[in-house]
Scaffold this motif. Structure first.
Motif, PDB file in Angstrom:
ATOM      1  N   PRO A   1       0.199  15.910  -4.145  1.00 16.33           N
ATOM      2  CA  PRO A   1      -0.720  14.920  -3.560  1.00 16.33           C
ATOM      3  C   PRO A   1      -1.033  13.751  -4.489  1.00 16.33           C
ATOM      4  O   PRO A   1      -1.356  12.657  -4.019  1.00 16.33           O
ATOM      5  N   LEU A   2      -0.922  13.951  -5.804  1.00 15.85           N
ATOM      6  CA  LEU A   2      -1.163  12.862  -6.737  1.00 15.85           C
ATOM      7  C   LEU A   2      -0.162  11.724  -6.580  1.00 15.85           C
ATOM      8  O   LEU A   2      -0.408  10.610  -7.058  1.00 15.85           O
ATOM      9  N   MET A   3       0.961  11.995  -5.915  1.00 18.03           N
ATOM     10  CA  MET A   3       1.969  10.959  -5.674  1.00 18.03           C
ATOM     11  C   MET A   3       1.705  10.158  -4.410  1.00 18.03           C
ATOM     12  O   MET A   3       2.352   9.124  -4.171  1.00 18.03           O
ATOM     13  N   MET A   4       0.770  10.600  -3.594  1.00 18.82           N
ATOM     14  CA  MET A   4       0.541   9.932  -2.311  1.00 18.82           C
ATOM     15  C   MET A   4       0.151   8.457  -2.442  1.00 18.82           C
ATOM     16  O   MET A   4       0.576   7.630  -1.630  1.00 18.82           O
ATOM     17  N   PRO A   5      -0.629   8.063  -3.467  1.00 17.32           N
ATOM     18  CA  PRO A   5      -0.979   6.637  -3.559  1.00 17.32           C
ATOM     19  C   PRO A   5       0.213   5.711  -3.720  1.00 17.32           C
ATOM     20  O   PRO A   5       0.142   4.535  -3.331  1.00 17.32           O
ATOM     21  N   VAL A   6       1.327   6.211  -4.298  1.00 16.39           N
ATOM     22  CA  VAL A   6       2.492   5.335  -4.504  1.00 16.39           C
ATOM     23  C   VAL A   6       3.539   5.511  -3.407  1.00 16.39           C
ATOM     24  O   VAL A   6       4.620   4.925  -3.481  1.00 16.39           O
ATOM     25  N   GLN A   7       3.219   6.315  -2.420  1.00 14.14           N
ATOM     26  CA  GLN A   7       4.138   6.451  -1.287  1.00 14.14           C
ATOM     27  C   GLN A   7       3.871   5.402  -0.212  1.00 14.14           C
ATOM     28  O   GLN A   7       4.715   5.135   0.633  1.00 14.14           O
ATOM     29  N   LYS A   8       2.672   4.812  -0.262  1.00 15.03           N
ATOM     30  CA  LYS A   8       2.342   3.717   0.644  1.00 15.03           C
ATOM     31  C   LYS A   8       1.335   2.811  -0.043  1.00 15.03           C
ATOM     32  O   LYS A   8       0.205   3.214  -0.297  1.00 15.03           O
ATOM     33  N   PHE A   9       1.756   1.591  -0.353  1.00 14.66           N
ATOM     34  CA  PHE A   9       0.906   0.660  -1.078  1.00 14.66           C
ATOM     35  C   PHE A   9       0.157  -0.260  -0.119  1.00 14.66           C
ATOM     36  O   PHE A   9       0.664  -0.584   0.964  1.00 14.66           O
ATOM     37  N   PRO A  10      -1.001  -0.722  -0.526  1.00 13.85           N
ATOM     38  CA  PRO A  10      -1.709  -1.717   0.285  1.00 13.85           C
ATOM     39  C   PRO A  10      -1.064  -3.094   0.141  1.00 13.85           C
ATOM     40  O   PRO A  10      -0.258  -3.327  -0.775  1.00 13.85           O
ATOM     41  N   GLU A  11      -1.411  -3.983   1.039  1.00 18.82           N
ATOM     42  CA  GLU A  11      -0.900  -5.346   0.952  1.00 18.82           C
ATOM     43  C   GLU A  11      -1.418  -6.005  -0.323  1.00 18.82           C
ATOM     44  O   GLU A  11      -2.498  -5.702  -0.812  1.00 18.82           O
ATOM     45  N   GLY A  12      -0.612  -6.929  -0.853  1.00 16.09           N
ATOM     46  CA  GLY A  12      -1.039  -7.678  -2.033  1.00 16.09           C
ATOM     47  C   GLY A  12      -0.483  -7.162  -3.335  1.00 16.09           C
ATOM     48  O   GLY A  12      -0.679  -7.792  -4.382  1.00 16.09           O
ATOM     49  N   ILE A  13       0.210  -6.027  -3.318  1.00 12.95           N
ATOM     50  CA  ILE A  13       0.835  -5.502  -4.527  1.00 12.95           C
ATOM     51  C   ILE A  13       2.323  -5.801  -4.447  1.00 12.95           C
ATOM     52  O   ILE A  13       3.004  -5.403  -3.492  1.00 12.95           O
TER      53      ILE A  13
END
Length: 608
Positions: free
Chosen positions: A222-234
């Motif tokens: 689950p610690l990888m989930m933030p980099v599996q879908k990024f928000p706009e602007g990155i």
């Protein structure tokens, strides 16, 4: 949560149950001339204590939406950390004693009393005999960094990932997480040496959790989930860099520590664990005294385990009588136990799918929302979302829970329900579960406190289990007044859930004070309710892992119910239910004695 050293899934509760005061930095208090009135001293104490608390416990700040410490994890699970927490409680109490309570306003006296109770309760937990138990039980299948941190840092929970800095701050937090996992292993080794270990049923569940993380590998962590879908602007370049950095961090630093924990749990800790024939604290060195401490802090009363056990037996008998009335209403012919079997096995009481359960809760929420103004003058501004538990958590979770939103309302409160093993679940308790975890239960109790900026922040963000869970159970009792339970089976679901809380008084004390076996506890619960076996096993294993916590529901509910009856009798036609609920909710979660005193003052003032 008074397991203040078992920093796990309950740090969310820890952030609510510890004196977490204001978000204003302490140096702002010193600006301008120093005012020495008792009121000013009290305010200065609260703010200074809070700032020091957040610096020592940066994870608390995540739950408060305070991002000043977002690149820090904290020094948890060390003797130095424990010494600092003890010293802070002693300093707070010394400063509080120097303030003349008699010269404070009525609301300030409530704040004084709550703060005093919280800090004294915390300090008692640092007595050597208690500390030598609590610190050596760093994880279980409900409370543990191994489950809690992946959840709050997954990007779908507490930690926010909106900017590149958010992602980079989290990488630094993960360094601290890796160190903390090493410390968990060290405490487990100390526990084995001292004979202070979990029972086998807890160790087996922890091993299963660790196996799932290790075997899932990097991409499923689950610690990888933030980099599996990024928000706009990155940018694409930053995305690629961050994804590689997260993968390396998890592969090289996090998963090897999970593997070490898994291997030690499997090869050494599990064989050293206590037997399931007596899994309660009564069978562990220092356990009986530790349990009595947990009973007092969780219920905020001086009740003994025996008194609570007997109260539970009485409540079980009373609720069984109410259940028999429902049996007569629906025309069921047979014994109460046969009715339980009917509820558990008839296909019409089984959820069709996860999607159907979700829609069912959506529909219940809409119906409740339409009638809430009848009973409540103030509504939370924080939105409430309804979700099933994420798959990596659901197997070990209870039927439902609530995760608070942020104080600014930008992060919603979340009512989670459990859709694991659908064939074992039944639908009659759905209205009751929503009332307890959602509105007007935990969502109202927590969000209204969060949003009330007039309160000292430890009342906004602090609390105790007896008030919080007592309110949740009391909220269930409002179902008929809110237009719910028109279906007798849903009302039966209310009674069945109330029975669960009554049985907890019997079973928790049975396990930890009277030496019950796991199977004895399971058999008692199956014989006295229509709870499915999966739910019952999870409940019993929860009581084993979290001694005393389950006692708070019924004890707190009975005190709130008694306060309402007292007010109704004394005020007669002047009793205003919406005013009563304002009195209960709008000063945060109070110890029960403080709540009683507040309601009595309200009654004496004519309910105004």
């Amino acid at each position: 949560m008074t397991h203040i050293f078992r920093l796990g899934a309950a740090v969310a509760a820890l952030a609510l149950a510890m004196p977490a005061m204001a978000q204003q930095p302490a140096d702002k208090v010193a600006a301008g001339p120093m005012v020495e009135t008792p009121s000013a001293k009290l305010t200065q104490l609260f703010i200074a204590s809070d700032e020091a608390n957040l610096k020592r416990n940066p994870l608390f700040a995540l739950f408060r939406g305070d991002t000043r410490f977002s690149d820090q994890f904290g020094d948890y699970i060390t003797d130095a950390y424990l010494a600092a927490e003890k010293a802070a409680a002693e300093a707070d109490l010394k400063a509080l004693a120097a303030i003349d309570r008699a010269k404070l306003t009525a609301d300030e006296q409530i704040s004084y009393d709550v703060f005093k109770w919280q800090r004294e309760s915390t300090l008692r937990g640092y007595q050597p005999d208690l500390l030598n138990v609590s610190k050596l039980l760093p994880i279980d299948h409900f409370n543990g960094l191994h489950q809690f941190v992946p959840d709050i840092l997954s990007g779908t929970s507490v930690a926010q990932f909106k900017t590149v800095k958010d992602y980079e701050d989290n990488l630094k937090r993960l360094d601290g997480f890796a160190v903390a996992l090493d410390r968990v292993l060290g405490r487990m080794k100390e526990g084995v040496a001292a004979g202070v270990v979990q029972p086998k049923l807890v160790s087996e569940r922890v091993l299963d959790q660790l196996n799932r993380h290790v075997e899932g590998g990097v991409e499923k962590m689950p610690l990888m989930m933030p980099v599996q879908k990024f928000p706009e602007g990155i940018s694409a370049e930053d995305q690629a860099r961050l994804k590689a950095a997260y993968a390396a961090k998890v592969k090289d630093e996090i998963l090897p520590r999970y593997a070490a924990l898994r291997d030690y749990t499997r090869d050494t800790y599990l064989p050293a664990s206590r037997g399931n024939d007596r899994p309660g604290l009564v069978s562990m060195p220092g356990g009986p005294d530790f349990y009595r401490y947990l009973v007092s802090t969780q219920t905020t009363t001086n009740m003994t385990p025996d008194e609570i056990h007997n109260l539970g037996l009485s409540e079980v008998a009373r609720i069984q009588g109410e259940m028999k009335k429902v049996m007569a209403e629906v025309g069921f012919k047979g014994s109460l136990q046969e009715f339980f079997t009917h509820i558990k096995t008839d296909p019409k009481f089984k959820p069709v799918s996860r999607e159907a359960m979700t829609q069912g809760y959506y529909d219940i929420g809409k119906r409740v929302d339409a009638t809430l103004p009848k009973l409540f003058r103030t509504m939370p501004k924080t939105p409430l979302e309804i979700r099933p538990y994420p798959p990596f958590l659901e197997k070990d979770m209870a039927g439902g829970s609530y995760q608070p939103g942020s104080p600014d309302g930008k992060r919603p409160g979340i009512f989670y329900f459990n859709a694991y093993d659908l064939p074992s679940r039944t639908t009659p308790g759905m209205e009751t579960l929503y009332l307890h975890e959602g509105a007007p239960g935990h969502h109202f109790q927590i969000a209204l406190a969060f949003e009330n900026a007039k309160l000292p922040s430890f009342q906004r963000f602090g609390g105790n289990t007896a008030f919080a869970e007592g309110w949740g159970l009391y909220a269930e009792s409002l179902g008929k007044e809110l237009g719910m339970f028109t279906d007798p089976y849903q009302y039966y679901g209310r009674l069945d859930d109330e029975m669960l809380r009554a049985m907890r008084l019997v079973v928790d004390t049975g396990l930890h004070s009277k030496g019950w076996s796991r199977q004895q506890a399971i058999d008692y619960m199956l014989a006295n309710s229509s709870q499915g076996e999966t739910d019952v096993v999870n409940e019993v294993d929860r009581y084993v892992a979290m001694p005393g916590q389950a006692l708070a529901y019924k004890v707190g509910d009975l005190r709130i119910q008694a306060a309402r009856k007292r007010a109704e009798k004394a005020l007669g036609k002047n009793f205003d239910i919406r005013g009563f609920h304002e009195q209960v909710l709008m000063t945060g979660a109070l110890p029960l004695e403080v709540l009683d005193a507040k309601i009595d003052r309200w009654i004496a003032a004519g309910g105004k």
